[in-house]
Design a protein around this motif. Structure first.
Motif, mmCIF file in Angstrom:
data_model
loop_
_atom_site.group_PDB
_atom_site.id
_atom_site.type_symbol
_atom_site.label_atom_id
_atom_site.label_comp_id
_atom_site.label_asym_id
_atom_site.label_seq_id
_atom_site.Cartn_x
_atom_site.Cartn_y
_atom_site.Cartn_z
ATOM 1 N N UNK A 107 -8.684 17.553 -27.466
ATOM 2 C CA UNK A 107 -8.297 16.169 -27.162
ATOM 3 C C UNK A 107 -6.782 16.025 -27.210
ATOM 4 N N UNK A 108 -6.277 15.005 -26.543
ATOM 5 C CA UNK A 108 -4.828 14.860 -26.443
ATOM 6 C C UNK A 108 -4.184 14.262 -27.699
ATOM 7 N N UNK A 109 -4.982 13.767 -28.646
ATOM 8 C CA UNK A 109 -4.393 13.165 -29.843
ATOM 9 C C UNK A 109 -4.554 14.041 -31.085
ATOM 10 N N UNK A 110 -4.665 15.364 -30.893
ATOM 11 C CA UNK A 110 -4.653 16.295 -32.024
ATOM 12 C C UNK A 110 -3.439 17.205 -31.886
ATOM 13 N N UNK A 111 -3.033 17.817 -32.992
ATOM 14 C CA UNK A 111 -1.931 18.780 -32.973
ATOM 15 C C UNK A 111 -2.468 20.150 -32.579
ATOM 16 N N UNK A 112 -1.773 20.799 -31.648
ATOM 17 C CA UNK A 112 -2.186 22.122 -31.172
ATOM 18 C C UNK A 112 -1.083 23.126 -31.468
#
Length: 239
Positions: free
Chosen positions: A176-181
């Motif tokens: 998802x775009x709202x997690x840190x990768x």
């Protein structure tokens, strides 16, 4: 008055080697589980192994030192045995003693989810849809492909580590775009890794960390725009 032989035999024999109850030593105390005496978990060992892997990739350790320390990591029983193995490395400043275990780091009131192992040998494997993911995923692709789609998953741990092994195969990861990768822990040997690292605006957002090796293969990880961790966000607001 002298005692008869019969009277002497009727008396209990002395047992100097067996102390009386009054003088028996107390039972040993249970060791305190504080600091370095804490029992190490699999997550603690994996965390230290990841630090050593990154040190090898950066040239801070040679292959022999890395192999020797890695053997000691998986033989360690306590957190105290793990600390010295990364004490001379920059990433080792945050030691295993300071890092809580996976169970302690699970969201309050939320049990850990699944920690699956996906294997694709001359074939493919995938995991996607709505499911509860824990703190670790192991992916092995040997002349095959693996797809891991976390865009609809429910995160039950603040950190998810994905261990990748790609040998003449490929591993694709979507988050998802709202997690840190994060993906600095993937080593490419005649292969490569394309991890599009991203720092979530929310400091309490889940972190997905990609580590492993790509030998004549590839590892790709990126955020899927428009997909967010809805369940996790709701849980934080309610808490």
């Amino acid at each position: 008055m002298d005692e008869s032989p019969l009277q002497k035999r009727s008396q209990p024999a002395e047992t100097p080697d067996r102390p009386s109850p009054a003088t028996s030593p107390a039972a040993p105390a249970v060791p305190q589980t504080a600091g370095g005496a804490l029992r190490a978990s699999d997550a603690d060992r994996d965390r230290i192994a990841d630090i050593l892997r990154e040190a090898l990739a950066e040239g801070r350790l040679d292959a022999e030192e890395h192999s020797e320390r890695l053997d000691r990591v998986y033989a360690a029983k306590t957190v105290g045995e793990l600390e010295p193995l990364v004490g001379d490395l920059p990433a080792g400043r945050v030691t295993a003693a300071a890092a809580p275990s996976a169970a302690a780091r699970s969201y309050a009131g939320e049990p850990l989810g699944e920690n699956p192992t996906l294997v694709g040998i001359l074939s493919g494997a995938e995991r996607k849809g709505r499911w509860r993911v824990g703190n670790r995923i192991t992916a092995v692709a040997v002349m095959g492909g693996i797809e891991i789609d976390l865009t609809e998953a429910t995160f039950t741990s603040p950190e998810l580590v994905i261990h990748c092994t790609a040998v003449m195969g490929g591993i694709s990861i979507k988050v998802p775009e709202n997690v840190t990768l994060q993906g600095s822990g993937v080593i490419g040997i005649m292969g490569g890794a394309d991890v599009r690292a991203f720092e979530a605006p929310d400091p309490h957002a889940p972190t997905v960390r990609v580590v492993g090796v790509a030998f004549w293969g590839g590892v790709e990880a990126k955020a899927k725009r428009g997909k967010k961790v809805v369940d996790w966000a709701k849980k934080r607001l309610e808490g």
